[in-house]
Design a protein around this motif. Structure first.
Motif, PDB file in Angstrom:
ATOM      1  N   PRO A   7       0.815  -1.057  -0.045  1.00  0.00           N
ATOM      2  CA  PRO A   7      -0.101  -0.046  -0.160  1.00  0.00           C
ATOM      3  C   PRO A   7       0.915   1.208   0.035  1.00  0.00           C
ATOM      4  N   GLU A   8       0.337   2.206  -0.608  1.00  0.00           N
ATOM      5  CA  GLU A   8       1.241   3.497  -0.912  1.00  0.00           C
ATOM      6  C   GLU A   8       1.492   4.227   0.665  1.00  0.00           C
ATOM      7  N   GLU A   9       0.755   4.072   1.478  1.00  0.00           N
ATOM      8  CA  GLU A   9       1.085   4.828   2.734  1.00  0.00           C
ATOM      9  C   GLU A   9       2.146   3.977   3.360  1.00  0.00           C
ATOM     10  N   LEU A  10       1.992   2.647   3.302  1.00  0.00           N
ATOM     11  CA  LEU A  10       3.119   1.850   3.865  1.00  0.00           C
ATOM     12  C   LEU A  10       4.572   2.108   3.074  1.00  0.00           C
ATOM     13  N   GLN A  11       4.502   2.175   1.995  1.00  0.00           N
ATOM     14  CA  GLN A  11       5.649   2.728   1.126  1.00  0.00           C
ATOM     15  C   GLN A  11       6.263   4.013   1.661  1.00  0.00           C
ATOM     16  N   ARG A  22     -10.170   0.345   3.464  1.00  0.00           N
ATOM     17  CA  ARG A  22     -11.460   0.806   2.817  1.00  0.00           C
ATOM     18  C   ARG A  22     -10.859   1.857   1.831  1.00  0.00           C
ATOM     19  N   GLU A  23     -11.783   1.409   0.424  1.00  0.00           N
ATOM     20  CA  GLU A  23     -11.283   2.099  -0.652  1.00  0.00           C
ATOM     21  C   GLU A  23     -11.361   3.635  -0.756  1.00  0.00           C
ATOM     22  N   LEU A  24     -10.569   4.184  -1.166  1.00  0.00           N
ATOM     23  CA  LEU A  24     -10.650   5.790  -1.381  1.00  0.00           C
ATOM     24  C   LEU A  24     -11.294   5.844  -2.677  1.00  0.00           C
ATOM     25  N   LYS A  25     -12.027   6.460  -2.734  1.00  0.00           N
ATOM     26  CA  LYS A  25     -13.269   6.739  -3.983  1.00  0.00           C
ATOM     27  C   LYS A  25     -13.545   8.216  -4.579  1.00  0.00           C
ATOM     28  N   LEU A  26     -13.441   8.562  -5.723  1.00  0.00           N
ATOM     29  CA  LEU A  26     -13.917   9.637  -6.028  1.00  0.00           C
ATOM     30  C   LEU A  26     -15.270   9.537  -6.711  1.00  0.00           C
ATOM     31  N   PRO A  27     -16.212   9.808  -6.158  1.00  0.00           N
ATOM     32  CA  PRO A  27     -17.752   9.553  -6.603  1.00  0.00           C
ATOM     33  C   PRO A  27     -17.858  10.186  -8.192  1.00  0.00           C
ATOM     34  N   GLU A  28     -18.625   9.476  -8.975  1.00  0.00           N
ATOM     35  CA  GLU A  28     -18.782   9.591 -10.391  1.00  0.00           C
ATOM     36  C   GLU A  28     -19.637  10.932 -10.611  1.00  0.00           C
ATOM     37  N   PRO A  29     -19.310  11.899 -11.272  1.00  0.00           N
ATOM     38  CA  PRO A  29     -20.328  13.114 -11.545  1.00  0.00           C
ATOM     39  C   PRO A  29     -21.563  12.716 -12.143  1.00  0.00           C
ATOM     40  N   THR A  30     -22.668  13.119 -11.627  1.00  0.00           N
ATOM     41  CA  THR A  30     -23.987  12.660 -12.103  1.00  0.00           C
ATOM     42  C   THR A  30     -24.523  13.692 -13.084  1.00  0.00           C
ATOM     43  N   ASN A  59     -10.302   9.252   8.347  1.00  0.00           N
ATOM     44  CA  ASN A  59     -10.480  10.219   7.310  1.00  0.00           C
ATOM     45  C   ASN A  59      -9.665   9.806   6.123  1.00  0.00           C
ATOM     46  N   ARG A  60      -8.853   8.894   6.067  1.00  0.00           N
ATOM     47  CA  ARG A  60      -7.987   8.402   5.036  1.00  0.00           C
ATOM     48  C   ARG A  60      -8.839   8.011   3.624  1.00  0.00           C
ATOM     49  N   HIS A  61      -9.938   7.359   3.921  1.00  0.00           N
ATOM     50  CA  HIS A  61     -10.705   7.095   2.734  1.00  0.00           C
ATOM     51  C   HIS A  61     -11.701   8.118   2.203  1.00  0.00           C
ATOM     52  N   ILE A  62     -11.381   9.467   2.991  1.00  0.00           N
ATOM     53  CA  ILE A  62     -12.289  10.417   2.365  1.00  0.00           C
ATOM     54  C   ILE A  62     -11.549  11.544   1.547  1.00  0.00           C
ATOM     55  N   PRO A  63     -11.769  11.752   0.407  1.00  0.00           N
ATOM     56  CA  PRO A  63     -10.870  12.795  -0.465  1.00  0.00           C
ATOM     57  C   PRO A  63     -10.981  14.084   0.187  1.00  0.00           C
ATOM     58  N   HIS A  64      -9.770  14.778   0.294  1.00  0.00           N
ATOM     59  CA  HIS A  64      -9.572  16.083   0.796  1.00  0.00           C
ATOM     60  C   HIS A  64      -8.910  16.889  -0.599  1.00  0.00           C
ATOM     61  N   PHE A  65      -9.415  18.481  -0.484  1.00  0.00           N
ATOM     62  CA  PHE A  65      -8.886  19.048  -1.559  1.00  0.00           C
ATOM     63  C   PHE A  65      -8.510  20.341  -1.404  1.00  0.00           C
ATOM     64  N   PRO A  73      -2.386  10.089   0.460  1.00  0.00           N
ATOM     65  CA  PRO A  73      -3.073   9.340  -0.833  1.00  0.00           C
ATOM     66  C   PRO A  73      -4.381  10.217  -1.098  1.00  0.00           C
ATOM     67  N   ASN A  74      -5.052  10.599  -0.113  1.00  0.00           N
ATOM     68  CA  ASN A  74      -6.388  11.197  -0.303  1.00  0.00           C
ATOM     69  C   ASN A  74      -6.334  12.648  -0.400  1.00  0.00           C
ATOM     70  N   LEU A  75      -5.404  13.218  -0.651  1.00  0.00           N
ATOM     71  CA  LEU A  75      -5.056  14.610  -0.892  1.00  0.00           C
ATOM     72  C   LEU A  75      -5.054  14.977  -2.302  1.00  0.00           C
ATOM     73  N   PHE A  76      -5.687  15.899  -2.631  1.00  0.00           N
ATOM     74  CA  PHE A  76      -5.769  16.399  -4.260  1.00  0.00           C
ATOM     75  C   PHE A  76      -5.729  17.572  -4.372  1.00  0.00           C
ATOM     76  N   VAL A  77      -4.996  18.144  -5.162  1.00  0.00           N
ATOM     77  CA  VAL A  77      -4.713  19.488  -5.456  1.00  0.00           C
ATOM     78  C   VAL A  77      -5.452  20.005  -6.867  1.00  0.00           C
ATOM     79  N   ILE A  78      -6.216  21.301  -6.689  1.00  0.00           N
ATOM     80  CA  ILE A  78      -6.692  21.653  -7.896  1.00  0.00           C
ATOM     81  C   ILE A  78      -6.042  23.277  -8.071  1.00  0.00           C
ATOM     82  N   GLY A  79      -5.657  23.489  -9.206  1.00  0.00           N
ATOM     83  CA  GLY A  79      -4.880  24.884  -9.099  1.00  0.00           C
ATOM     84  C   GLY A  79      -5.876  25.714 -10.451  1.00  0.00           C
TER      85      GLY A  79
END
Length: 605
Positions: A262-266, A317-325, A431-437, A479-485
């Motif tokens: 897993p990425e966190e372990l790496q 617990r899988e980190l997911k980004l919900p699919e836009p509707t 919080n690790r399975h919840i996306p943060h931006f 892994p659950n931190l995303f950046v939008i510029g």
């Protein structure tokens, strides 16, 4: 045998569900590998079944169990129907080996064997080192040029530290200050100050914080090897001075490919110290090599509280980004939900992206709304705006003056910036399975290399850690931190973005010449029940602007004030025409004649 039993009291092991209790004692005698032996009393109950993962996860204990059953040392009980029992006192190489044979699963014997007053075996033996078991990383693949993992640790069941110049007679449990004095004197001429400080930390962990029952991990040949510490630390005078401090370890038979971890372990394993506390990723370590079903079966075998979630399963617990509707597309007035899904997929793959385009194309609004949707709410979204004087200390962490509320004195204290705050929030358990931006508005207005500092590396290598400049902590981006510029192209600054920046971010254009921006104003006017004239005027205006980076976005005309009496004319005169005057500065262009409302309306008529 009686003399061996004098030192330690009897310990009990309660088998799950049945409530039956096995009895055993720790022996003073140690095996050839330094493990402290443990004897289980005759007549102790043994679970009749083993969990499916037992043979693979603990092959040595599984083999011993099979041999004891074949020899009749463990057989069906006459008094306990459907259960097994020991027929004689059985000596095991360690408390964990004894517990595993009795329970038929992987279990930490130093925690499950309890005294009559409920004290665990580990706590009884290590009064100075109490608390739950911890996992540790100890490096041994390159000790002055040799791979001790393959050469010594795995074959002989040990883990070692060099401590080549540490004086003899340093006892287990030594406090840090005493150890610091020893190291300062013994290594004064052979190590720098920072090296001595790091050595103190590593030696203190090995001698005073590790305890039997703890997990130890190491890396060799692209594999992660995992074992259990089974005895105390010993100081020896090793022949080549590469392994003067030793602890006995029962290693699992097989390693785990590093690239599959897993990425966190790496991230934790990439920390460049010889000894690293892996407690933050303990759940990942505990789940290595086991399926979800096998984890559930192991939990059932040790009668875990069913109301408490299994940590290894929680970590998975899988980190997911919900699919836009389609509903989201309608809310954002995007022409097609597939476009939003493509942005979402790009975000998932890259984790950092930039929305770029001329002013007024809705970059910041779209970034915020999309982040709130993908993250599940505004609580998971933080916005910062870059500017030319923005620095690393503002963005991540730095020393800032703060007033003490009691003494009213001002002192410089290490203060977290928005990225550090959001990263700490995202990495909390639960919080690790919840996306943060993190939304960075006007990302191109700051000196990015200066603002990001060593974090620039982490944007590309998310499975690595770096040592921070101010705090000295080892840090990795969750892994659950995303950046939008967002980036404005009207000032040509996108052309100044270097290759390193382009490699770390995906770029998405929002332009008045293409969807979803080109038809945005028309869809908004239709939704608001307004006349389409402003959209026609904007299209006519942009058709007269040759440079696509200076075309005008629709957001200038998507405000209520535009549709009050005289509002359109006022907005055109004070918001739109000044942009074009700046664009054509010094060219002698008659802005009003070329871009004014009267001229545009005449062309439309």
């Amino acid at each position: 045998m009686a003399e061996e039993h004098v030192r330690y009291p009897e310990f009990w092991l309660r088998l799950p569900k049945s409530g039956q209790v096995a009895r055993g004692r720790l022996l003073t005698e140690k095996g050839t590998k330094g493990r402290q032996k443990f004897v289980v009393a005759a007549g102790s109950p043994v679970r009749s079944k083993v969990v499916p993962s037992f043979a693979v996860r603990k092959p040595a204990s599984f083999r011993v169990r099979q041999e004891l059953i074949a020899a009749g040392s463990i057989r069906e009980s006459d008094s306990r129907q459907g259960s097994l029992e020991t027929t004689l006192d059985i000596e095991f190489t360690s408390p964990s080996a004894a517990a595993e044979v009795l329970m038929g699963c992987s279990v930490n014997g130093w925690g499950v064997w309890k005294s009559a007053d409920g004290e665990s075996l580990a706590a009884h033996l290590n009064q100075t080192v109490t608390g739950p078991n911890r996992p540790w990383l100890v490096r041994g693949s390159n000790v002055t040029g040799l791979d001790l993992v393959q050469r010594l640790w795995l074959p002989e069941g040990r883990v070692t530290l060099a401590a080549a110049r540490l004086r003899q007679g340093v006892e287990q449990g030594v406090n840090k200050e005493t150890l610091r004095a020893f190291v300062e004197e013994d290594y004064e001429s052979t190590a720098t100050y920072s090296q001595r400080q790091q050595l103190v930390e590593e030696l203190h962990v090995f001698l005073s914080r590790m305890k039997p029952g703890d997990t130890v991990c190491t890396i060799s040949g692209g594999q992660l090897y995992v074992g259990e510490i089974t005895g105390d630390a010993e100081q020896v005078d090793s022949e080549d001075r590469r392994s003067n401090l030793q602890r006995p370890v029962e290693w699992q038979q097989n390693g785990y490919p590093y690239d599959d971890l897993p990425e966190e372990l790496q991230q934790k394993l990439s920390i460049q110290h010889d000894v690293v506390d892996l407690t933050p990723v303990q759940a990942h370590v505990e789940g290595l090599g086991l399926t979800d079903q096998e984890l559930l079966e192991e939990a059932e075998a040790i009668e875990r509280d069913p109301s408490v979630e299994i940590p290894a399963l929680t970590a998975r617990r899988e980190l997911k980004l919900p699919e836009p509707t389609d509903a989201l597309a309608a809310e954002l007035l995007v022409h097609d939900a597939d476009w939003l899904r493509e942005v979402r997929d790009l975000m998932w793959d890259e984790r950092q992206l930039v929305l770029y385009g001329p002013p007024g194309t809705g970059k910041t609004y779209l970034a915020l709304k999309l982040a709130e949707f993908l993250g599940g709410g505004p609580e998971q979204v933080k916005l910062v705006q870059f500017h030319p004087s923005y620095a690393y200390e503002d963005f991540f962490e730095g020393f800032r003056p703060q007033e003490d509320p009691q003494t009213r004195e001002v002192a410089f204290r290490l203060t977290a910036g928005p990225l550090r705050e959001l990263a700490d929030l995202a990495s909390r358990e639960g919080n690790r399975h919840i996306p943060h931006f993190l939304i960075i508005d006007e990302i191109n207005r700051a000196n990015l290399a200066k603002v990001f500092g060593e974090l620039y590396f982490l944007l590309e290598y998310r499975n690595k850690s770096v040592r921070l400049t101010y705090s000295g902590d080892d840090f990795a981006l969750p892994p659950n931190l995303f950046v939008i510029g967002t980036m404005n192209t009207a000032d040509r600054s996108i052309a100044l973005v270097d290759a390193a920046m382009r490699r770390r971010f995906a770029f998405i254009e929002l332009s008045p010449r293409t969807e979803p921006t080109s038809g945005l104003l028309r869809r908004w006017l239709e939704k608001e029940g307004k006349d389409a004239e402003p959209a026609d005027l904007l299209d006519a205006l942009n058709s007269r602007i040759d440079d696509p980076d200076f075309r005008i976005g629709p957001s200038y005309l998507m405000k209520k004030g535009v549709y009050r009496e005289g509002g359109l004319e006022r907005t055109w005169r004070t918001k739109i025409l000044p942009l074009l005057e700046e664009h054509h500065y010094g060219e002698g262009v008659d802005i009003e004649k070329r871009y004014g409302l009267a001229s545009l309306r005449e062309s439309l008529a």
